[in-house]
Design an enzyme around this catalytic site. Structure first.
Site, short mmCIF file in Angstrom:
data_model
loop_
_atom_site.label_atom_id
_atom_site.label_comp_id
_atom_site.label_asym_id
_atom_site.label_seq_id
_atom_site.Cartn_x
_atom_site.Cartn_y
_atom_site.Cartn_z
N THR A 68 -18.16 -20.73 -105.73
CA THR A 68 -19.09 -20.08 -105.93
C THR A 68 -18.08 -19.80 -107.53
O THR A 68 -17.80 -19.97 -108.13
CB THR A 68 -17.62 -19.29 -105.25
N GLY A 81 -12.97 -18.26 -98.24
CA GLY A 81 -13.05 -16.83 -98.17
C GLY A 81 -12.42 -15.89 -96.49
O GLY A 81 -11.93 -14.96 -96.81
N ARG A 110 -22.35 -16.19 -91.00
CA ARG A 110 -20.83 -16.16 -91.82
C ARG A 110 -21.00 -15.51 -93.07
O ARG A 110 -21.84 -16.09 -93.94
CB ARG A 110 -20.18 -17.22 -91.75
N VAL A 111 -20.08 -14.80 -92.86
CA VAL A 111 -19.50 -14.03 -94.35
C VAL A 111 -18.82 -13.94 -94.85
O VAL A 111 -17.49 -13.82 -94.10
CB VAL A 111 -20.02 -12.34 -94.55
N GLY A 112 -18.41 -14.68 -96.75
CA GLY A 112 -17.00 -14.82 -96.94
C GLY A 112 -16.55 -12.84 -97.50
O GLY A 112 -17.18 -12.23 -97.75
N ASP A 113 -16.02 -13.78 -98.28
CA ASP A 113 -15.28 -12.93 -98.78
C ASP A 113 -15.39 -12.27 -100.52
O ASP A 113 -15.85 -11.38 -101.09
CB ASP A 113 -13.30 -13.41 -100.34
N THR A 162 -12.91 -16.63 -106.09
CA THR A 162 -12.73 -18.16 -105.34
C THR A 162 -11.78 -19.15 -104.69
O THR A 162 -10.90 -19.06 -104.78
CB THR A 162 -13.45 -18.70 -106.17
N GLY A 163 -11.99 -18.92 -103.46
CA GLY A 163 -11.41 -20.25 -102.36
C GLY A 163 -12.03 -20.09 -100.67
O GLY A 163 -12.88 -19.58 -100.85
N1 ASP Z 1 -14.97 -17.37 -101.29
C1 ASP Z 1 -16.29 -18.15 -101.36
C2 ASP Z 1 -16.53 -18.24 -99.66
O1 ASP Z 1 -16.08 -18.21 -98.78
C3 ASP Z 1 -16.25 -19.35 -101.02
C4 ASP Z 1 -16.36 -20.25 -102.77
O2 ASP Z 1 -14.73 -19.38 -103.35
O3 ASP Z 1 -17.00 -21.30 -103.16
O4 ASP Z 1 -17.53 -17.89 -99.54
#
Ligand code: ASP
Length: 316
Positions: free
Chosen positions: A183, A237, A211-214, A234-235
């Site tokens: 990300t 989510g 699916r939706v992340g953070d 980033t991480g």
């Molecule tokens: N945070 C992002 C998600 O969970 C993934 C990422 O940081 O690469 O969608």
């Protein structure tokens, strides 16, 4: 008396995770660093000319989206269906206005669309096909599926597509132990003392069910408030959503009086670690303090500061 010059700066990331020097070639490292440098310069040039932090984060994240090695825009990971579903958000710390989008497949620069949503839609958060139709109406550049293809990402998906697991942005087979979140994001402070944040992603390889992340969630993956800080995460989510990471950093500053660094460390290296959430963030405040915290092996990251120079780093 001469008026003292106001600091301005930009801080970016291109994802965190198990990024080990032993698994990186010299050539790849150079490529990653050139992608980060181009994004820093794109944002800094705007700030230097007196432009807004909002324009700077949009420009920096757009550059990272255009760079295929990061998991955003061109090079976004594959979903379980072999498609790309991208998420992005942007926030202006001077007035708390924000725009966000999730699950779009053809908008070339999702962060630019998030900005349009913020300024033109009358809403904050749009999703899916209807959002994409709106992007078209608003004249955003759309691309075919083939534009987003990146061979490495396709291989990652091939490795897991018949399994039930969804993956962090692995750039290699799982056995190598390399685990990466690609990300991208940026935070900036402009000469007028305003701060902004933006984040963009393809999410996680083999993700299912919409699916939706953070990343597009204001308060989880992105937040900005002139009174406290601007944050881009980033991480993994799922954990960042549950820990409401970006807003938590801001709250620790606003309500408990922590400084930027202590607030970031508390959330990234304590709260998230206790929860089992891997990743990191970049953050800054309106005084020009910056912070790049992560609890993983590495994070693609860099800053360019009017008073403290420039730095680009990958490993711990
Ligand atoms: N945070 C992002 C998600 O969970 C993934 C990422 O940081 O690469 O969608």
């Amino acid at each position: 008396m001469e008026e003292s010059k106001k600091p301005f700066c930009i801080v970016i990331h291109g994802g965190a995770g198990t990024i080990l020097k032993s698994l990186m070639t010299e050539q790849k490292e150079k490529e990653y660093k050139s992608g980060l440098k181009a994004a820093l310069d794109a944002g800094y040039q705007i700030l230097e000319k007196g432009g807004s932090s909002l324009d700077a984060v949009e420009a920096a994240v757009s550059a990272l989206e255009d760079f295929p090695l990061f998991n955003a825009g061109k090079g976004a990971v594959f979903t379980n269906k072999g498609t790309h579903e991208m998420d992005a958000s942007i926030m202006d710390g001077s007035n708390l206005e924000a725009g966000a989008v999730s699950g779009i497949s053809h908008v070339k620069n999702p962060v630019q669309f998030a900005r349009v949503i913020k300024e033109k839609s009358g809403h904050v958060f749009l999703s899916g096909q209807d959002a994409e139709n709106y992007a078209q109406t608003m004249g955003l550049k759309l691309e075919d599926d083939s534009y987003f293809y990146e061979a490495g990402r396709y291989k990652q998906w091939q490795d897991v597509k018949d399994s039930d697991s969804y993956q962090l942005d692995h750039s290699d087979k799982q056995e190598t132990g390399e685990k990466k979140f690609g990300t991208v994001g940026a935070v900036a402070l402009d000469m007028n003392g305003n701060i902004s944040a933006a984040t963009s992603t393809g999410g996680m390889t083999n993700k299912k069910y919409g699916r939706v992340g953070d990343t597009p969630m204001i308060g989880a993956g992105t937040y900005a408030n002139n009174k406290t800080c601007a944050v881009s995460c980033t991480g993994h989510g799922e954990y960042f959503i549950r820990a409401v990471v970006a807003y938590d950093v801001s709250c620790l500053m606003e309500y408990k009086g922590l400084n930027l660094n202590d607030a970031c460390e508390e959330v990234v290296n304590k709260k998230l670690v206790e929860l089992g959430g891997e990743g990191g963030l970049v953050a800054l405040d309106a005084k020009g303090n910056i912070c790049m915290s992560f609890n993983s092996e590495g994070m693609y990251r860099g800053f360019k500061h009017s008073e403290n120079g420039e730095q680009i780093e990958i490993y711990r």
